[in-house]
Design a protein around this motif. Structure first.
Motif, PDB file in Angstrom:
ATOM      1  N   ARG A 202     -24.760 -38.483   3.221  1.00 58.62           N
ATOM      2  CA  ARG A 202     -26.084 -39.090   3.026  1.00 58.62           C
ATOM      3  C   ARG A 202     -26.014 -40.614   3.092  1.00 58.62           C
ATOM      4  O   ARG A 202     -26.931 -41.267   3.613  1.00 58.62           O
ATOM      5  N   ALA A 203     -24.924 -41.180   2.574  1.00 56.75           N
ATOM      6  CA  ALA A 203     -24.756 -42.633   2.663  1.00 56.75           C
ATOM      7  C   ALA A 203     -24.644 -43.073   4.118  1.00 56.75           C
ATOM      8  O   ALA A 203     -25.190 -44.110   4.520  1.00 56.75           O
ATOM      9  N   ALA A 204     -23.956 -42.270   4.929  1.00 57.30           N
ATOM     10  CA  ALA A 204     -23.836 -42.587   6.353  1.00 57.30           C
ATOM     11  C   ALA A 204     -25.201 -42.516   7.036  1.00 57.30           C
ATOM     12  O   ALA A 204     -25.547 -43.361   7.876  1.00 57.30           O
ATOM     13  N   ALA A 205     -25.992 -41.515   6.669  1.00 55.44           N
ATOM     14  CA  ALA A 205     -27.326 -41.381   7.270  1.00 55.44           C
ATOM     15  C   ALA A 205     -28.219 -42.561   6.872  1.00 55.44           C
ATOM     16  O   ALA A 205     -28.977 -43.086   7.697  1.00 55.44           O
ATOM     17  N   ARG A 206     -28.133 -42.979   5.615  1.00 55.17           N
ATOM     18  CA  ARG A 206     -28.930 -44.132   5.181  1.00 55.17           C
ATOM     19  C   ARG A 206     -28.547 -45.382   5.960  1.00 55.17           C
ATOM     20  O   ARG A 206     -29.407 -46.191   6.338  1.00 55.17           O
ATOM     21  N   ALA A 207     -27.248 -45.564   6.182  1.00 53.02           N
ATOM     22  CA  ALA A 207     -26.789 -46.734   6.934  1.00 53.02           C
ATOM     23  C   ALA A 207     -27.333 -46.714   8.357  1.00 53.02           C
ATOM     24  O   ALA A 207     -27.738 -47.752   8.897  1.00 53.02           O
ATOM     25  N   LEU A 208     -27.382 -45.548   8.977  1.00 54.79           N
ATOM     26  CA  LEU A 208     -27.901 -45.447  10.339  1.00 54.79           C
ATOM     27  C   LEU A 208     -29.411 -45.674  10.371  1.00 54.79           C
ATOM     28  O   LEU A 208     -29.936 -46.303  11.293  1.00 54.79           O
ATOM     29  N   LEU A 209     -30.118 -45.171   9.353  1.00 55.88           N
ATOM     30  CA  LEU A 209     -31.560 -45.375   9.299  1.00 55.88           C
ATOM     31  C   LEU A 209     -31.906 -46.850   9.124  1.00 55.88           C
ATOM     32  O   LEU A 209     -32.915 -47.329   9.643  1.00 55.88           O
ATOM     33  N   GLY A 210     -31.044 -47.574   8.424  1.00 54.66           N
ATOM     34  CA  GLY A 210     -31.313 -48.981   8.185  1.00 54.66           C
ATOM     35  C   GLY A 210     -30.750 -49.902   9.233  1.00 54.66           C
ATOM     36  O   GLY A 210     -30.926 -51.121   9.163  1.00 54.66           O
ATOM     37  N   ALA A 211     -30.065 -49.353  10.235  1.00 55.22           N
ATOM     38  CA  ALA A 211     -29.426 -50.184  11.254  1.00 55.22           C
ATOM     39  C   ALA A 211     -30.457 -50.746  12.212  1.00 55.22           C
ATOM     40  O   ALA A 211     -31.415 -50.078  12.589  1.00 55.22           O
ATOM     41  N   VAL A 212     -30.224 -51.996  12.618  1.00 53.32           N
ATOM     42  CA  VAL A 212     -31.018 -52.596  13.693  1.00 53.32           C
ATOM     43  C   VAL A 212     -30.044 -53.183  14.686  1.00 53.32           C
ATOM     44  O   VAL A 212     -28.913 -53.503  14.346  1.00 53.32           O
ATOM     45  N   GLY A 213     -30.476 -53.343  15.898  1.00 54.79           N
ATOM     46  CA  GLY A 213     -29.573 -53.900  16.913  1.00 54.79           C
ATOM     47  C   GLY A 213     -28.479 -52.902  17.237  1.00 54.79           C
ATOM     48  O   GLY A 213     -28.723 -51.839  17.742  1.00 54.79           O
ATOM     49  N   GLY A 214     -27.240 -53.227  16.875  1.00 54.60           N
ATOM     50  CA  GLY A 214     -26.119 -52.365  17.202  1.00 54.60           C
ATOM     51  C   GLY A 214     -25.135 -53.098  18.066  1.00 54.60           C
ATOM     52  O   GLY A 214     -24.098 -52.576  18.429  1.00 54.60           O
ATOM     53  N   ASP A 215     -25.443 -54.340  18.377  1.00 55.88           N
ATOM     54  CA  ASP A 215     -24.558 -55.119  19.235  1.00 55.88           C
ATOM     55  C   ASP A 215     -23.920 -56.255  18.460  1.00 55.88           C
ATOM     56  O   ASP A 215     -23.545 -57.281  18.999  1.00 55.88           O
ATOM     57  N   GLY A 216     -23.804 -56.045  17.140  1.00 59.41           N
ATOM     58  CA  GLY A 216     -23.213 -57.068  16.299  1.00 59.41           C
ATOM     59  C   GLY A 216     -24.250 -57.750  15.438  1.00 59.41           C
ATOM     60  O   GLY A 216     -23.925 -58.630  14.650  1.00 59.41           O
ATOM     61  N   ALA A 217     -25.526 -57.359  15.559  1.00 60.83           N
ATOM     62  CA  ALA A 217     -26.579 -57.950  14.739  1.00 60.83           C
ATOM     63  C   ALA A 217     -26.455 -57.474  13.306  1.00 60.83           C
ATOM     64  O   ALA A 217     -25.867 -56.439  13.034  1.00 60.83           O
ATOM     65  N   PRO A 218     -27.006 -58.185  12.330  1.00 65.10           N
ATOM     66  CA  PRO A 218     -26.953 -57.742  10.936  1.00 65.10           C
ATOM     67  C   PRO A 218     -27.550 -56.355  10.784  1.00 65.10           C
ATOM     68  O   PRO A 218     -28.573 -56.030  11.381  1.00 65.10           O
ATOM     69  N   GLY A 219     -26.900 -55.549   9.973  1.00 67.44           N
ATOM     70  CA  GLY A 219     -27.389 -54.200   9.731  1.00 67.44           C
ATOM     71  C   GLY A 219     -26.873 -53.188  10.716  1.00 67.44           C
ATOM     72  O   GLY A 219     -27.196 -52.016  10.624  1.00 67.44           O
ATOM     73  N   ALA A 220     -26.062 -53.587  11.702  1.00 69.19           N
ATOM     74  CA  ALA A 220     -25.535 -52.631  12.679  1.00 69.19           C
ATOM     75  C   ALA A 220     -24.599 -51.661  12.004  1.00 69.19           C
ATOM     76  O   ALA A 220     -23.869 -52.001  11.103  1.00 69.19           O
TER      77      ALA A 220
END
Length: 359
Positions: free
Chosen positions: A223-241
């Motif tokens: 569930r922690a992994a899923a929360r991290a993915l839901l909160g991710a933006v960008g994915g190319d090194g941006a904050p929250g990736a």
């Protein structure tokens, strides 16, 4: 014949009016026995309820009459592996063999007293697997062993190909950026799933969203992994990736999870869960978050079929996989198959309501 007299091959031979050798050859289908005599002996054996003495037969062949089955100890509670075990046991019974279960928690000073080994999804770095493969006993693995040594036979599935098919389905259902929760690469299966996802993302020009968890991940970890993915933006090194779960501060690029694509960096709108049971763990979380995220699993089970809504999943057909591994081992033991034999075990994609196309 007395009522309490045990039924032996001698009993069958006497009742059929033939010698012990003829009776034995007739029941084994060997030797120079006429069809009429064979039918007579078989009929007598069935009438008397004769059961061959498996122990004596194995003794004559210098055989233990047992094969060993190893599965990672952390996975013995998984419904997938229980089905796999039943497949091995059922196939062994057809060959009049017993099965000894060996787990990674069992450290032994001597080799197991078995004729051969089935290794269920062996994990790289597992010292028990290393020691079993060093015994010289004939061995068959379900998926390749991620190490220098390989089993004498391998039964494997095209997981990367099937994952690409699943991702294509998600794309057709409206998902632009699927994420992945996957276990570490110490398993050939998990490594194949991870590789297939990376290759698909690269081909589609999508920056990957990956979160790695331990092979025996708890519900909290998933569930922690899923929360991290839901909160991710960008994915190319941006904050929250999203990056590697073992190092939460690392970005996708630092974790080696960036495809190098220029686009495809939007929010996650579909989630593929590789570990068994992970999809059913995150489904309530997605509902509570009000996230419009398609959900799929890389391992089918009764739980994914009975979920609300039912979860799209890859059916690994574990019972058939176990039977296939055991059968290949018996072919190696009899000489019908040669060391180095590999066989593909077919798997299937089951599309359900959790990935219903959006209007």
């Amino acid at each position: 014949m007395q009522a309490d007299e045990p039924v032996t091959i001698l009993t069958v031979a006497r009742e059929a009016g033939v010698s012990k050798t003829t009776a034995s050859d007739a029941l084994r289908g060997s030797g120079r026995v006429s069809e009429r005599t064979r039918e007579t002996v078989v009929a007598v054996a069935e009438r008397l309820g004769y059961v061959p003495n498996g122990s004596a037969r194995h003794l004559r062949r210098a055989s233990t009459g047992t094969i060993g089955l190893h599965v990672p100890e952390v996975l013995t509670r998984s419904s997938y592996y229980m089905s796999f075990v039943f497949g091995v046991v059922e196939q062994a019974a057809r060959h009049d063999y017993d099965v000894t279960l060996i787990t990674s928690g069992q450290r032994r000073a001597r080799p197991p007293r078995v004729d051969g080994l089935v290794l269920g999804d062996p994990l790289g770095g597992d010292p028990v697997v290393e020691s079993l493969m060093a015994t010289g006993l004939p061995a068959v693995s379900c998926e390749r062993f991620p190490g220098a040594r390989q089993a004498d036979g391998v039964v494997w599935s095209e997981h990367a190909v099937m994952l690409a098919r699943l991702l294509d389905h998600l794309r057709s259902a409206g998902a632009a950026r699927p994420g992945l929760i996957v276990a570490g690469d110490e398993s050939d299966w998990a490594a194949s799933v991870h590789r297939g996802y990376q290759e698909w993302c690269a081909g589609q020009g999508i920056v990957p969203l990956v979160r790695r968890v331990s092979f025996d991940a708890t519900g909290d970890e998933v569930r922690a992994a899923a929360r991290a993915l839901l909160g991710a933006v960008g994915g190319d090194g941006a904050p929250g990736a999203a990056g590697d779960a073992s190092s939460p501060g690392r970005t996708l690029a630092a974790a080696g999870d960036a495809s190098g694509a220029a686009g495809g960096g939007g929010p996650m709108d579909a989630l593929v869960c590789a570990p068994a049971g992970a999809a059913t763990e995150v489904a309530p979380l997605l509902r509570e978050a009000g996230a419009s995220v398609l959900l799929a699993s890389c391992v089918d089970s009764a739980a994914t079929r009975m979920a609300d809504p039912p979860i799209t999943a890859i059916d690994l057909r574990p019972r058939e996989a176990g039977a296939s591994c055991a059968e290949l081992l018996f072919e190696l033991l009899s000489g019908a198959a040669q060391p180095g034999t590999e066989r593909i075990h077919p798997i299937e994609l089951e599309i359900r309501a959790s990935t219903t196309p959006r209007p």
